[in-house]
Design an enzyme around this catalytic site. Structure first.
Site, PDB file in Angstrom:
ATOM      1  N   SER A 143       0.877   3.738  -2.615  1.00  0.00           N
ATOM      2  CA  SER A 143       0.224   4.658  -2.987  1.00  0.00           C
ATOM      3  C   SER A 143       0.413   5.943  -3.114  1.00  0.00           C
ATOM      4  O   SER A 143       0.423   6.521  -3.322  1.00  0.00           O
ATOM      5  CB  SER A 143      -0.583   3.897  -4.193  1.00  0.00           C
ATOM      6  N   ARG A 144      -0.261   5.808  -1.619  1.00  0.00           N
ATOM      7  CA  ARG A 144      -0.650   7.209  -0.968  1.00  0.00           C
ATOM      8  C   ARG A 144      -0.265   6.662   0.492  1.00  0.00           C
ATOM      9  O   ARG A 144      -0.006   5.376   1.149  1.00  0.00           O
ATOM     10  CB  ARG A 144      -2.119   7.848  -1.622  1.00  0.00           C
ATOM     11  N   SER A 148      -2.449  -0.907  15.021  1.00  0.00           N
ATOM     12  CA  SER A 148      -3.720   0.320  15.275  1.00  0.00           C
ATOM     13  C   SER A 148      -3.679   0.997  16.692  1.00  0.00           C
ATOM     14  O   SER A 148      -3.915  -0.529  17.288  1.00  0.00           O
ATOM     15  CB  SER A 148      -4.773   1.038  14.349  1.00  0.00           C
ATOM     16  N   ASP A 151      -3.575  -6.049  -5.721  1.00  0.00           N
ATOM     17  CA  ASP A 151      -4.654  -6.757  -4.830  1.00  0.00           C
ATOM     18  C   ASP A 151      -3.799  -7.199  -3.825  1.00  0.00           C
ATOM     19  O   ASP A 151      -3.859  -8.587  -4.129  1.00  0.00           O
ATOM     20  CB  ASP A 151      -5.859  -7.124  -5.707  1.00  0.00           C
ATOM     21  N   GLY A 172       0.553  -1.084   0.116  1.00  0.00           N
ATOM     22  CA  GLY A 172       0.419   0.178   0.075  1.00  0.00           C
ATOM     23  C   GLY A 172       1.070   1.568   0.091  1.00  0.00           C
ATOM     24  O   GLY A 172       0.460   2.104   0.804  1.00  0.00           O
ATOM     25  N   ASN A 177       1.501  -2.766   5.760  1.00  0.00           N
ATOM     26  CA  ASN A 177       0.558  -1.160   5.949  1.00  0.00           C
ATOM     27  C   ASN A 177      -0.930  -0.888   5.098  1.00  0.00           C
ATOM     28  O   ASN A 177      -1.562  -0.363   5.159  1.00  0.00           O
ATOM     29  CB  ASN A 177       1.722   0.127   5.359  1.00  0.00           C
ATOM     30  N   TYR A 180     -12.720  -3.027  11.957  1.00  0.00           N
ATOM     31  CA  TYR A 180     -11.051  -2.534  12.128  1.00  0.00           C
ATOM     32  C   TYR A 180     -10.234  -2.843  13.032  1.00  0.00           C
ATOM     33  O   TYR A 180      -9.311  -3.604  12.941  1.00  0.00           O
ATOM     34  CB  TYR A 180     -11.465  -1.486  11.767  1.00  0.00           C
TER      35      TYR A 180
HETATM   36  N1  LIG Z   1      -4.541   6.870   9.047  1.00  0.00           N
HETATM   37  C1  LIG Z   1      -4.967   6.433  10.347  1.00  0.00           C
HETATM   38  O1  LIG Z   1      -5.255   7.543  11.492  1.00  0.00           O
HETATM   39  C2  LIG Z   1      -4.270   5.920  10.704  1.00  0.00           C
HETATM   40  C3  LIG Z   1      -4.376   4.625  12.500  1.00  0.00           C
HETATM   41  C4  LIG Z   1      -3.389   4.173  12.423  1.00  0.00           C
HETATM   42  C5  LIG Z   1      -3.709   2.883  11.858  1.00  0.00           C
HETATM   43  N2  LIG Z   1      -3.574   2.874  10.654  1.00  0.00           N
HETATM   44  C6  LIG Z   1      -2.943   2.686  10.142  1.00  0.00           C
HETATM   45  O2  LIG Z   1      -1.867   2.839   8.578  1.00  0.00           O
HETATM   46  C7  LIG Z   1      -2.336   2.614   7.333  1.00  0.00           C
HETATM   47  C8  LIG Z   1      -2.025   3.652   6.682  1.00  0.00           C
HETATM   48  O3  LIG Z   1      -3.437   4.130   6.827  1.00  0.00           O
HETATM   49  P1  LIG Z   1      -3.324   5.425   5.860  1.00  0.00           P
HETATM   50  O4  LIG Z   1      -4.404   5.854   6.513  1.00  0.00           O
HETATM   51  O5  LIG Z   1      -2.206   5.505   5.564  1.00  0.00           O
HETATM   52  O6  LIG Z   1      -4.457   4.417   4.222  1.00  0.00           O
HETATM   53  P2  LIG Z   1      -5.179   5.108   3.042  1.00  0.00           P
HETATM   54  O7  LIG Z   1      -4.848   6.798   2.963  1.00  0.00           O
HETATM   55  O8  LIG Z   1      -6.346   4.549   2.697  1.00  0.00           O
HETATM   56  O9  LIG Z   1      -3.418   4.150   2.389  1.00  0.00           O
HETATM   57  C9  LIG Z   1      -3.928   2.907   2.183  1.00  0.00           C
HETATM   58  C10 LIG Z   1      -3.225   2.632   1.165  1.00  0.00           C
HETATM   59  O10 LIG Z   1      -3.107   1.011   1.372  1.00  0.00           O
HETATM   60  C11 LIG Z   1      -3.610   0.444  -0.219  1.00  0.00           C
HETATM   61  N3  LIG Z   1      -4.886  -0.848   0.150  1.00  0.00           N
HETATM   62  C12 LIG Z   1      -5.546  -0.313  -0.302  1.00  0.00           C
HETATM   63  N4  LIG Z   1      -6.789  -1.866   0.066  1.00  0.00           N
HETATM   64  C13 LIG Z   1      -5.609  -2.462  -0.668  1.00  0.00           C
HETATM   65  C14 LIG Z   1      -5.617  -3.701  -1.533  1.00  0.00           C
HETATM   66  N5  LIG Z   1      -6.883  -4.341  -1.424  1.00  0.00           N
HETATM   67  N6  LIG Z   1      -4.744  -3.730  -1.968  1.00  0.00           N
HETATM   68  C15 LIG Z   1      -3.407  -3.478  -2.408  1.00  0.00           C
HETATM   69  N7  LIG Z   1      -3.234  -2.030  -1.545  1.00  0.00           N
HETATM   70  C16 LIG Z   1      -4.137  -1.552  -0.849  1.00  0.00           C
HETATM   71  C17 LIG Z   1      -4.182   1.384  -0.917  1.00  0.00           C
HETATM   72  O11 LIG Z   1      -3.960   2.194  -2.678  1.00  0.00           O
HETATM   73  P3  LIG Z   1      -4.910   1.528  -3.409  1.00  0.00           P
HETATM   74  O12 LIG Z   1      -6.644   2.156  -2.457  1.00  0.00           O
HETATM   75  O13 LIG Z   1      -5.101   1.525  -4.729  1.00  0.00           O
HETATM   76  O14 LIG Z   1      -5.310  -0.168  -3.196  1.00  0.00           O
HETATM   77  C18 LIG Z   1      -3.486   2.404  -0.026  1.00  0.00           C
HETATM   78  O15 LIG Z   1      -2.316   2.811  -1.038  1.00  0.00           O
HETATM   79  C19 LIG Z   1      -2.796   1.346   7.660  1.00  0.00           C
HETATM   80  O16 LIG Z   1      -2.278   0.319   8.216  1.00  0.00           O
HETATM   81  C20 LIG Z   1      -4.114   1.693   8.667  1.00  0.00           C
HETATM   82  O17 LIG Z   1      -4.686   0.717   9.497  1.00  0.00           O
HETATM   83  C21 LIG Z   1      -4.391   4.135  10.089  1.00  0.00           C
END
Ligand SMILES: NC(=O)c1ccc[n+]([C@@H]2O[C@H](COP(=O)([O-])OP(=O)(O)OC[C@H]3O[C@@H](n4cnc5c(N)ncnc54)[C@H](OP(=O)(O)O)[C@@H]3O)[C@@H](O)[C@H]2O)c1
Length: 243
Positions: free
Chosen positions: A14-15, A139, A60, A12, A87, A152
């Protein structure tokens, strides 16, 4: 920087956090491979800047043969698989009683099956190499309760529990398995939170601020460095909100 000259997979990338981790690990002299379902402009930028040290392919996380082929391709291109950062994940913003079966299955597939498939494929290479590092991005929800995030949270609790058992399973092979558990940080995933909800979280956080991508990178960088003897642990990066 603690981690350099490694061959690293970040799912993951890409962003969001995954992109930040990918970019910072590349800057530090590592080779980084990542995948996501969509190809973003950032992937072209990193390919232009880092050439053969960077590899992206659309994939995926739940595509089992695709994930195995990706790991084999990375081992072939980079010559090793030293570290994996699990991630990629999807979020949730729905009470359980309103959540349909497809949504439930979707979260479990991406957040549970996905990292398990990637870890399973990578440890086979790591065992043959004589060691490696697995870092799950968990998380605070895996250890503390938040309404609207039950599935989640369950998926992150799974990651932490699986990580502990795996640490015992592969520790003797020189593989370190740990979780980094951030608090809420700004990204597409957390954009469902309203400004007043974010303010409440900040008020309840002893450090007074949310973690950011760079705070989390600093901890991941240390965890996958292979220099700490840290094994089977969940490290919170949350400004103290879970204390
Ligand atoms: N944001 C928060 O507040 C927070 C807090 C605690 C923990 N986290 C954890 O931190 C990590 C990153 O979160 P983030 O906030 O950076 O999320 P995000 O901005 O939504 O990015 C998620 C990344 O995962 C990829 N992804 C999602 N579904 C996928 C799939 N089926 N196959 C391949 N790639 C997939 C997305 O690309 P595509 O959609 O193009 O596939 C994207 O690159 C996650 O594990 C999340 O649970 C986040």
């Amino acid at each position: 920087m603690h981690t350099t000259n490694q061959s690293i997979i970040v799912s993951g990338g890409s962003r969001g956090l995954g992109l930040h981790l990918t970019e910072r690990l590349l800057e530090a002299g590592n080779k980084v491979a990542t995948f996501a379902r969509s190809h973003t402009e950032a992937m072209d930028r990193l390919a232009g800047t880092y050439g053969d040290a960077f590899y992206f392919t659309p994939l995926d996380a739940v595509d089992a043969p695709g994930v195995a082929a990706f790991v084999a391709e990375v081992a072939d291109r980079f010559g090793a698989v030293d570290s994996v950062v699990n991630n990629a994940a999807i979020g949730q913003d729905q009470l359980l009683m309103h959540t349909d079966l497809d949504t439930l299955r979707g979260i479990v597939d991406v957040n549970v099956i996905g990292p398990t498939l990637l870890t399973r494929a990578a440890i086979k290479h790591m065992i043959l190499q004589g060691g490696g590092n697995i870092c799950n991005i968990s998380s605070i929800c895996g250890s503390r309760g938040y309404a609207g995030l039950s599935i989640y949270a369950g998926s992150k609790g799974y990651l932490d529990a699986m990580m502990r058992a795996l640490a015992r399973e592969v520790g003797e092979a020189g593989i370190f398995v740990n979780s980094v558990a951030p608090g809420f940080f700004e990204s597409e995933m957390s954009s469902v939170l309203l400004p007043e909800q974010l303010n409440t979280i900040k008020r309840r956080t002893p450090s007074g601020s949310l973690s950011n991508d760079e705070n989390i990178f600093k901890v991941v960088d240390l965890v996958i460095s292979g220099t700490t003897n840290m094994q089977g642990q969940v490290v919170f990066v949350d400004g103290g909100i879970t204390t």
